[in-house]
Each structure stands twice: as structure tokens, then as C-alpha cells.
Design a protein around this motif. Structure first.
Motif, PDB file in Angstrom:
ATOM      1  N   TYR A  77      65.821  -8.444  13.826  1.00 21.52           N
ATOM      2  CA  TYR A  77      66.216  -7.157  13.273  1.00 21.52           C
ATOM      3  C   TYR A  77      67.578  -6.775  13.857  1.00 21.52           C
ATOM      4  N   GLN A  95      70.112  -3.423  14.485  1.00 16.58           N
ATOM      5  CA  GLN A  95      70.174  -1.959  14.545  1.00 16.58           C
ATOM      6  C   GLN A  95      71.608  -1.561  14.865  1.00 16.58           C
ATOM      7  N   GLN A 108      70.115   2.623  10.762  1.00 19.61           N
ATOM      8  CA  GLN A 108      68.753   2.182  10.512  1.00 19.61           C
ATOM      9  C   GLN A 108      68.528   0.724  10.919  1.00 19.61           C
ATOM     10  N   MET A 109      67.325   0.439  11.367  1.00 23.58           N
ATOM     11  CA  MET A 109      66.892  -0.912  11.692  1.00 23.58           C
ATOM     12  C   MET A 109      66.788  -1.725  10.396  1.00 23.58           C
TER      13      MET A 109
END
Lengths: 113, 114
Positions: B37, B39, B44-45
Motif C-alpha cells: 500500500y 500512503q 488516502q491509502m
């Protein structure tokens, strides 16, 4: 992907008060997740919210401190109760789309003074 | 319990170069999934890439690719032709098959320099 919105985006709260964070998804999902991200830290799962049943809390998190509601398949709320400065964090909701991918909302940045 | 370790708290790379972020994990399970992921600062992730443990072929998404070494329990992310917009925190995450819970590493802060 999923379109997820959270309200409020940020807030500054006084010690001892409570804040309710809302999470709205653009389509129905079975499970919604709430995470906490303390300053400069990674994400920790608080609880899993299923519609029509009690939320399932992870070790270290309790319902009295973080009550969760899940009134329908597109919406959930997380309340941070009796806040202290240690609760200052980003709170994120997430959902699963596809087979197993989790998508996250923009987060709620909470500061407790 | 599963754990995810990212040993590089911070990294930097020059624009257009290639960088590799490390991730190792610990599990006794055979059925699991791994994710990276991104960030960005105050944003937003975003899910960057995913890998199923049962697949031998490494996942690729445009400039992002992984090197999945199952026996070594290693899952590194390679970013090619780095761009300024790649500046972000990168989190490695693990999900056991049959569970929806994600376990995250502590993250690597990547800075792409012009």
C-alpha cells in the motif's frame, strides 16, 4: 476499487469528550473494518463490523471505548469515547472489493487536547 | 501470530531511477496474500500491488513489480522510473487465507528527489 468517504476529515477535541466518525461506501459490502494509525506508526485493526451483528474487536480494543454501529450495508460509525491525548490518531475505515483486496477511506485525523 | 517486517524506515531515490523496498513476513500458513500500500503525505491509502502466495509468477503493475520469494518469506517492491509522485509511505501487508484481517509492517518512507 471502492469509493469510501469519511466524516469528519479532521477534528480537534477536548479530553473526556467523544467523537463519532462516519464511513460511507458507494455500494453494499458485507464487512467494514476500522483501523487506527497513531502518529508516525503503522495501521492497527480496531474491529470488524458486520451488518446485523455485534462488531468483533481485536485484542487491546474494547466496545466501551470504541463502540461501532453498522445499521446497513453501506454505512458504519466508530465512536471514540472519553478521549485522552493518547487517542490522537488517524482513524480509517476499509472495505473488501473483489476477492480479497481491501480499500481504505481517506481517514479522520483526530487530535485530542 | 503473523508478523510483517519492513527493515528500511526511510529511503530516497533520484527521479527516474529504480528503488527496491524490502519486506519479510512470518507465517506457518500456506494460503495467504501479500500487498503493498502507498500512503502519500496527508492523502488516502492506495493499494499498489497484490500477490497470491500460490502464484509463482511475480505480480506487476506498470512501474511497480514485486519479487516474491516464498521460501525466504520475502516480498520486496521494485519501483522503476521513479517519479516525484511516488513520494509516500509504503506499507507491506499480509492477509491469511480465510481471514479478512490485514497485518501491516511499520512502513518505509520513500522520498523521490528531483
Amino acid at each position: 476499487s471502492a469509493v469510501i468517504s469519511q466524516k469528519p476529515s479532521r477534528d480537534i477535541c477536548q479530553r473526556g469528550t467523544s467523537l463519532t466518525i462516519q464511513c460511507q461506501v458507494d455500494s453494499q459490502v458485507t464487512m467494514m473494518f476500522w483501523y487506527r494509525q497513531q502518529p508516525g506508526q503503522s495501521l492497527t485493526l480496531i474491529a470488524t463490523a458486520n451488518q446485523g451483528s455485534e462488531a468483533t474487536y481485536e485484542s487491546g480494543f474494547v466496545i466501551d471505548k470504541f463502540p461501532i454501529s453498522r445499521p446497513n450495508l453501506t454505512f458504519s460509525t466508530l465512536t471514540v469515547s472519553n478521549m485522552s491525548p493518547e487517542d490522537s490518531s488517524i482513524y480509517l475505515c476499509s472495505v473488501i472489493r473483489g476477492t480479497y483486496e481491501q480499500y481504505f477511506g481517506p481517514g479522520t485525523r483526530l487530535t485530542v487536547t | 501470530a503473523q508478523t510483517v517486517t519492513q527493515s528500511q524506515p526511510e529511503m530516497s531515490v533520484q527521479e527516474a531511477e529504480t528503488v527496491t523496498l524490502s519486506c519479510t513476513y512470518d507465517t506457518s500458513e500456506n494460503n495467504y496474500y501479500l500487498f503493498w500500500y502507498k500512503q502519500p503525505p496527508s492523502r488516502q491509502m492506495i493499494l499498489v500491488i497484490r500477490q497470491e502466495a500460490y502464484k509463482q509468477q511475480n505480480a506487476t503493475e506498470n512501474r511497480f513489480s514485486v519479487n516474491f520469494q516464498k521460501a525466504a518469506k520475502s516480498f520486496s517492491l521494485k519501483i522503476s522510473d521513479s517519479q516525484l509522485g511516488d513520494t509516500a509511505m509504503y506499507f507491506c501487508a499480509f492477509k491469511q487465507g480465510g481471514s479478512e484481517k490485514l497485518v501491516f509492517g511499520k512502513g518505509t518512507k520513500l522520498t523521490v528527489n528531483p
